[in-house]
Design an enzyme around this catalytic site. Sequence first.
Site, PDB file in Angstrom:
ATOM      1  N   LYS A 111      35.104 -14.227 -51.255  1.00 23.13           N
ATOM      2  CA  LYS A 111      36.497 -13.827 -51.522  1.00 23.13           C
ATOM      3  C   LYS A 111      36.593 -12.312 -51.512  1.00 23.13           C
ATOM      4  O   LYS A 111      35.708 -11.604 -51.995  1.00 23.13           O
ATOM      5  CB  LYS A 111      36.969 -14.375 -52.873  1.00 23.13           C
ATOM      6  CG  LYS A 111      37.267 -15.866 -52.824  1.00 23.13           C
ATOM      7  CD  LYS A 111      38.289 -16.287 -53.856  1.00 23.13           C
ATOM      8  CE  LYS A 111      39.674 -15.949 -53.389  1.00 23.13           C
ATOM      9  NZ  LYS A 111      40.716 -16.534 -54.247  1.00 23.13           N
ATOM     10  N   GLU A 117      37.970 -11.649 -58.231  1.00 23.97           N
ATOM     11  CA  GLU A 117      38.338 -12.801 -57.395  1.00 23.97           C
ATOM     12  C   GLU A 117      37.147 -13.720 -57.112  1.00 23.97           C
ATOM     13  O   GLU A 117      37.319 -14.912 -56.859  1.00 23.97           O
ATOM     14  CB  GLU A 117      38.967 -12.338 -56.073  1.00 23.97           C
ATOM     15  CG  GLU A 117      40.330 -11.691 -56.218  1.00 23.97           C
ATOM     16  CD  GLU A 117      41.426 -12.679 -56.620  1.00 23.97           C
ATOM     17  OE1 GLU A 117      41.299 -13.869 -56.276  1.00 23.97           O
ATOM     18  OE2 GLU A 117      42.380 -12.260 -57.276  1.00 23.97           O
ATOM     19  N   GLU A 171      48.156 -23.245 -60.352  1.00 25.07           N
ATOM     20  CA  GLU A 171      46.944 -22.440 -60.611  1.00 25.07           C
ATOM     21  C   GLU A 171      47.060 -21.839 -61.993  1.00 25.07           C
ATOM     22  O   GLU A 171      48.133 -21.357 -62.375  1.00 25.07           O
ATOM     23  CB  GLU A 171      46.801 -21.248 -59.650  1.00 25.07           C
ATOM     24  CG  GLU A 171      46.504 -21.537 -58.223  1.00 25.07           C
ATOM     25  CD  GLU A 171      46.381 -20.234 -57.406  1.00 25.07           C
ATOM     26  OE1 GLU A 171      46.110 -19.151 -57.983  1.00 25.07           O
ATOM     27  OE2 GLU A 171      46.567 -20.302 -56.180  1.00 25.07           O
ATOM     28  N   GLU A 200      33.249 -17.975 -55.746  1.00 26.53           N
ATOM     29  CA  GLU A 200      33.224 -17.898 -54.280  1.00 26.53           C
ATOM     30  C   GLU A 200      32.818 -16.493 -53.842  1.00 26.53           C
ATOM     31  O   GLU A 200      33.570 -15.533 -54.023  1.00 26.53           O
ATOM     32  CB  GLU A 200      34.609 -18.239 -53.722  1.00 26.53           C
ATOM     33  CG  GLU A 200      35.040 -19.664 -54.021  1.00 26.53           C
ATOM     34  CD  GLU A 200      36.506 -19.906 -53.656  1.00 26.53           C
ATOM     35  OE1 GLU A 200      36.745 -20.616 -52.676  1.00 26.53           O
ATOM     36  OE2 GLU A 200      37.382 -19.368 -54.350  1.00 26.53           O
TER      37      GLU A 200
END
Length: 309
Positions: free
Chosen positions: A285, A291, A234, A282
Amino acid sequence: MQGDNLPQPSQVVSLYKSKNIGLMRLYSPDGGALNALRGSGIQVLLDVPKDKLQNLASSPSAASDWVQTNVRAYSPDVKFRYIAVGNEVVPTDNNNNAQYAQYVLGAMKNIYNALGNDLSRQVKVSTSLSFRAIGVSYPPSHGVFSGDAMTYMQPIVQFLTSTGAPLLVNVYPYFSYKGDTNHISLQYATFTSPSTVVQDGSLNYQNLFDAMVDSVYAALSQAGGANVPIVVSESGWPSDGGFAASVANAGTYNANLVKHVGKGTPRKPGPLETYVFAMFNEDQKTGDPTEQHFGLFYPNQQPVYPVSF
């Protein structure tokens, strides 16, 4: 996966192909995604969720069932590349993970054995490490695992050495910059410094990403894994939701990351396989507001900023 407005798996696979993205990370086996990947040629890094680790570590038959259900059932139509046995389970400074770390190595071994001679040659078994597992990272050549992480990492490194698998590491200059703006500049964190920022013996560092990765190489060497490669499982930068989180900064970081990793680091020149987090923003999250804003694309598949792969 953590959104209520995301495209269908088949649309996601089409988007990957249209952008020439040849690798995908799935954080847990998802039948819809895996079926959509059949015949796509996209290679997959598949995670074992942490709540499965205890059972997989204690039961070879459970590991065999997991491999049968989530890997063999799709192979060779789906090209599996790595299995990450736990994500950021080591180190245990996050209390949510402390209970799981003890099972990582056992689960890795049982999954490896379950892959058998045929699959274990092409699918490498590893675990995905948080950069917090590095106790000392400056200068990069002094990198060592933290005492907490070292307990688990020494035998894991031995396993990786014996099987020829890489260590997967999540590397975020964003969080290092956010946590220490007195010593880290935005330019150093986003690959835009005009000259050397850190000199470490004969090695010169112009960006924080390289320094972080090379400190992990040093830690691996200290732990007996001098020949273990690193895959960055990541890396990314948020485009909204908090400190230094902007479309401009995220676009600069990720565009430069994609260009840069083909060269490798001062300590280890050559291509460095790297996964950008994440494909989509997203909206479900939890945690820090940033995030929800790490995506390269909006859920409608439009780019948040331009990045060429």
